[in-house]
Motif scaffolding. Sequence first.
Motif, PDB file in Angstrom:
ATOM      1  N   LEU A 196      -1.049   9.224   1.961  1.00 60.78           N
ATOM      2  CA  LEU A 196      -1.262   8.138   2.743  1.00 60.78           C
ATOM      3  C   LEU A 196      -0.027   7.460   3.163  1.00 60.78           C
ATOM      4  O   LEU A 196       0.062   6.466   3.936  1.00 60.78           O
ATOM      5  CB  LEU A 196      -2.228   7.468   2.232  1.00 60.78           C
ATOM      6  CG  LEU A 196      -3.582   8.074   1.875  1.00 60.78           C
ATOM      7  CD1 LEU A 196      -4.581   7.091   1.107  1.00 60.78           C
ATOM      8  CD2 LEU A 196      -4.348   8.524   3.394  1.00 60.78           C
ATOM      9  N   ALA A 197       0.918   7.656   2.132  1.00 58.18           N
ATOM     10  CA  ALA A 197       2.194   6.723   2.267  1.00 58.18           C
ATOM     11  C   ALA A 197       2.723   6.806   3.784  1.00 58.18           C
ATOM     12  O   ALA A 197       3.198   5.566   4.197  1.00 58.18           O
ATOM     13  CB  ALA A 197       3.116   7.152   1.456  1.00 58.18           C
ATOM     14  N   PRO A 198       2.916   8.005   4.593  1.00 58.60           N
ATOM     15  CA  PRO A 198       3.628   7.612   5.945  1.00 58.60           C
ATOM     16  C   PRO A 198       2.807   6.879   6.807  1.00 58.60           C
ATOM     17  O   PRO A 198       3.299   6.512   7.613  1.00 58.60           O
ATOM     18  CB  PRO A 198       3.649   9.211   6.335  1.00 58.60           C
ATOM     19  CG  PRO A 198       3.600  10.204   4.993  1.00 58.60           C
ATOM     20  CD  PRO A 198       2.724   9.298   4.104  1.00 58.60           C
ATOM     21  N   ALA A 199       1.542   7.132   6.835  1.00 51.44           N
ATOM     22  CA  ALA A 199       0.622   6.107   7.492  1.00 51.44           C
ATOM     23  C   ALA A 199       0.841   4.614   7.287  1.00 51.44           C
ATOM     24  O   ALA A 199       0.975   4.148   8.396  1.00 51.44           O
ATOM     25  CB  ALA A 199      -1.042   6.569   7.520  1.00 51.44           C
ATOM     26  N   PHE A 200       0.953   4.440   6.145  1.00 54.37           N
ATOM     27  CA  PHE A 200       1.484   2.825   5.701  1.00 54.37           C
ATOM     28  C   PHE A 200       2.730   2.606   6.243  1.00 54.37           C
ATOM     29  O   PHE A 200       2.975   1.443   6.817  1.00 54.37           O
ATOM     30  CB  PHE A 200       1.259   2.571   4.314  1.00 54.37           C
ATOM     31  CG  PHE A 200      -0.192   2.779   3.643  1.00 54.37           C
ATOM     32  CD1 PHE A 200      -1.169   1.978   4.254  1.00 54.37           C
ATOM     33  CD2 PHE A 200      -0.656   3.400   2.701  1.00 54.37           C
ATOM     34  CE1 PHE A 200      -2.594   2.219   3.909  1.00 54.37           C
ATOM     35  CE2 PHE A 200      -1.955   3.926   2.223  1.00 54.37           C
ATOM     36  CZ  PHE A 200      -2.869   2.705   2.784  1.00 54.37           C
ATOM     37  N   ASP A 201       3.598   3.633   6.121  1.00 57.34           N
ATOM     38  CA  ASP A 201       5.002   3.327   6.577  1.00 57.34           C
ATOM     39  C   ASP A 201       5.055   3.065   7.993  1.00 57.34           C
ATOM     40  O   ASP A 201       5.967   2.103   8.430  1.00 57.34           O
ATOM     41  CB  ASP A 201       5.982   4.311   6.292  1.00 57.34           C
ATOM     42  CG  ASP A 201       6.142   4.365   4.843  1.00 57.34           C
ATOM     43  OD1 ASP A 201       5.838   3.624   3.861  1.00 57.34           O
ATOM     44  OD2 ASP A 201       6.275   5.622   4.179  1.00 57.34           O
ATOM     45  N   LEU A 202       4.404   3.784   8.863  1.00 58.28           N
ATOM     46  CA  LEU A 202       4.343   3.777  10.349  1.00 58.28           C
ATOM     47  C   LEU A 202       3.973   2.491  10.660  1.00 58.28           C
ATOM     48  O   LEU A 202       4.503   1.935  11.746  1.00 58.28           O
ATOM     49  CB  LEU A 202       3.564   4.928  10.745  1.00 58.28           C
ATOM     50  CG  LEU A 202       3.420   5.217  12.331  1.00 58.28           C
ATOM     51  CD1 LEU A 202       4.784   5.170  13.045  1.00 58.28           C
ATOM     52  CD2 LEU A 202       2.311   6.067  12.845  1.00 58.28           C
ATOM     53  N   GLY A 203       2.853   2.017  10.097  1.00 56.29           N
ATOM     54  CA  GLY A 203       1.926   0.595  10.277  1.00 56.29           C
ATOM     55  C   GLY A 203       3.049  -0.408  10.041  1.00 56.29           C
ATOM     56  O   GLY A 203       3.336  -1.399  10.859  1.00 56.29           O
ATOM     57  N   PHE A 204       3.848  -0.494   8.884  1.00 56.71           N
ATOM     58  CA  PHE A 204       4.787  -1.356   8.489  1.00 56.71           C
ATOM     59  C   PHE A 204       5.948  -1.367   9.750  1.00 56.71           C
ATOM     60  O   PHE A 204       6.254  -2.576   9.959  1.00 56.71           O
ATOM     61  CB  PHE A 204       5.300  -1.271   6.959  1.00 56.71           C
ATOM     62  CG  PHE A 204       6.316  -2.024   6.876  1.00 56.71           C
ATOM     63  CD1 PHE A 204       6.042  -3.393   6.449  1.00 56.71           C
ATOM     64  CD2 PHE A 204       7.649  -1.470   6.735  1.00 56.71           C
ATOM     65  CE1 PHE A 204       6.921  -3.990   5.913  1.00 56.71           C
ATOM     66  CE2 PHE A 204       8.734  -2.499   6.122  1.00 56.71           C
ATOM     67  CZ  PHE A 204       8.482  -3.823   5.894  1.00 56.71           C
ATOM     68  N   ALA A 253       0.889  -1.174   0.086  1.00 55.21           N
ATOM     69  CA  ALA A 253      -0.072  -0.105  -0.075  1.00 55.21           C
ATOM     70  C   ALA A 253       0.946   1.185  -0.022  1.00 55.21           C
ATOM     71  O   ALA A 253       0.436   2.344  -0.657  1.00 55.21           O
ATOM     72  CB  ALA A 253      -0.949   0.001   1.218  1.00 55.21           C
ATOM     73  N   SER A 254       2.054   1.113   0.931  1.00 49.68           N
ATOM     74  CA  SER A 254       2.963   2.369   0.769  1.00 49.68           C
ATOM     75  C   SER A 254       3.480   2.602  -0.396  1.00 49.68           C
ATOM     76  O   SER A 254       3.554   3.886  -1.157  1.00 49.68           O
ATOM     77  CB  SER A 254       4.119   2.181   1.643  1.00 49.68           C
ATOM     78  OG  SER A 254       4.943   3.066   1.829  1.00 49.68           O
ATOM     79  N   ILE A 255       3.955   1.595  -1.349  1.00 56.43           N
ATOM     80  CA  ILE A 255       4.243   1.761  -2.786  1.00 56.43           C
ATOM     81  C   ILE A 255       3.445   2.226  -3.552  1.00 56.43           C
ATOM     82  O   ILE A 255       3.408   2.867  -4.489  1.00 56.43           O
ATOM     83  CB  ILE A 255       5.154   0.249  -3.071  1.00 56.43           C
ATOM     84  CG1 ILE A 255       6.185   0.030  -2.214  1.00 56.43           C
ATOM     85  CG2 ILE A 255       5.356   0.404  -4.648  1.00 56.43           C
ATOM     86  CD1 ILE A 255       6.902  -1.513  -2.290  1.00 56.43           C
ATOM     87  N   GLY A 256       2.262   1.694  -3.552  1.00 61.08           N
ATOM     88  CA  GLY A 256       1.130   2.280  -4.305  1.00 61.08           C
ATOM     89  C   GLY A 256       0.703   3.375  -4.229  1.00 61.08           C
ATOM     90  O   GLY A 256       0.462   4.267  -5.218  1.00 61.08           O
ATOM     91  N   SER A 257       0.714   3.961  -3.014  1.00 61.02           N
ATOM     92  CA  SER A 257       0.229   5.468  -2.659  1.00 61.02           C
ATOM     93  C   SER A 257       1.351   6.498  -3.235  1.00 61.02           C
ATOM     94  O   SER A 257       1.168   7.617  -3.699  1.00 61.02           O
ATOM     95  CB  SER A 257       0.076   5.593  -1.304  1.00 61.02           C
ATOM     96  OG  SER A 257       1.218   5.112  -0.410  1.00 61.02           O
ATOM     97  N   ARG A 258       2.631   6.041  -3.196  1.00 69.50           N
ATOM     98  CA  ARG A 258       3.571   6.748  -3.704  1.00 69.50           C
ATOM     99  C   ARG A 258       3.483   6.888  -5.312  1.00 69.50           C
ATOM    100  O   ARG A 258       4.014   7.768  -5.896  1.00 69.50           O
ATOM    101  CB  ARG A 258       5.184   6.196  -3.370  1.00 69.50           C
ATOM    102  CG  ARG A 258       5.371   6.570  -2.068  1.00 69.50           C
ATOM    103  CD  ARG A 258       6.639   5.838  -1.661  1.00 69.50           C
ATOM    104  NE  ARG A 258       7.221   6.650  -0.522  1.00 69.50           N
ATOM    105  CZ  ARG A 258       6.854   6.144   0.940  1.00 69.50           C
ATOM    106  NH1 ARG A 258       6.195   5.108   0.981  1.00 69.50           N
ATOM    107  NH2 ARG A 258       7.411   6.888   1.922  1.00 69.50           N
TER     108      ARG A 258
END
Length: 422
Positions: free
Chosen positions: A297-305, A284-289
Amino acid sequence: SELSEWRLRALLVALLALLAAHLVPALRAGLAPLGLLTIALGLFAVAGRRVLLWAGALLALPVLVRALLVASGDSSSAASLAGSSFHVPFFAFASVVVGHEVLRADRPTVDSLAGAVCAWLLATLAFASAYAFQESRFPGSFAFAHGQPAAQDLYGWLLHFSLATITTLGYGDVTPVSPVARSAVILQSVLGVLYPSIIVARLVAVLTAGRGHAFIRDRVGGPSQAGWIALTLVVAIILLPWADEAPRVAVLVVATLGAMLVAALLRVSSGRTVPLVALILIAASIGSRLLPSLAGLAPAFDLGFLGLVAFAAGTQLLMADRVTWSVLLAAPALYLLLGFAGGAAFAVLLALDPGAISGPAGSVVDTAELIYLSFMTLTTTGFGEITPVAAPARGIAGALAMIGIFFPAVLVARLVTLYEPD
């Protein structure tokens, strides 16, 4: 033990004298002989095995040439540049070898204590030399609050900065400006926090047990899982300065590091749920970028990962039943993950409030600077050129600072406890 001779005590005295000669102008006349003496004693310190002696000698050769040039009166900028750059491999190599022997020592002696300090001082000199090379090759990599120093004073100032960084003092009179310099500062700050904790735990355990134990091999797979996590995060620190230069570079870095961390999770986790959720989050982080409309939204996915990977590394450290190399590597891996998670938390906040964090001269901070701010807060270094402004940002900074204070204490307590079953 390889540390049962006088050589480390002599090396410690030489290193302290060399530091004094660099920092006190009146003592600079003794730099050349002290440099030669330090190199010779450094070679003795790594001479436990023939291969180490030859490797140290090859790395020391350019340093010896530089010292002879200085002794002969050659103070040209070319000689100074070559000296600062070629010092780095030798000092780093000697620091690693001496530190490894200290950890393997089977009893606490004066020499093992001297070796612990020697490894720390050698690392300080290695980073100072790297900083001097960076500033000489790329002027402006560091900012000096009291004005640009003269060429003959540059190394002394950067040695002072190296000492302030590894001790996490962070005076702010010298600050890193270029992304590459900040990456090096992050690595040195983390080393300054974790190295004393691991050394203290080892010495306390040896003293209380009455005898030492070599670190045993891991039961399955060796130290690869924690080692890969730690190595991956170190590579991330080095590559991140270029992540903000081009979106494609950022996507490539995130995809590569995400894949390596998910692979490490597959080895650490007993089930498949955690790795699967981590894979979904990094995808999801890669897709949002790749989609500009969803980039926020990428930072939120990064934080969860990063939170999931930190949970796995922390579990390995806390649930282990004995000291292994994987356990030791899990400590820096967890610490680095916390630093990256703090950067992601700052990024989430900045996406919601662009004025939450103030950069140098009020500039807008980028991703690499947010991670730099996170690590400077976590290690309690805090040079002060990037500061949290909004209340939520100050809250995140306060949480990171508390974690940075308590992490070494918890690590020491855990490692000392784990030595008892050994």
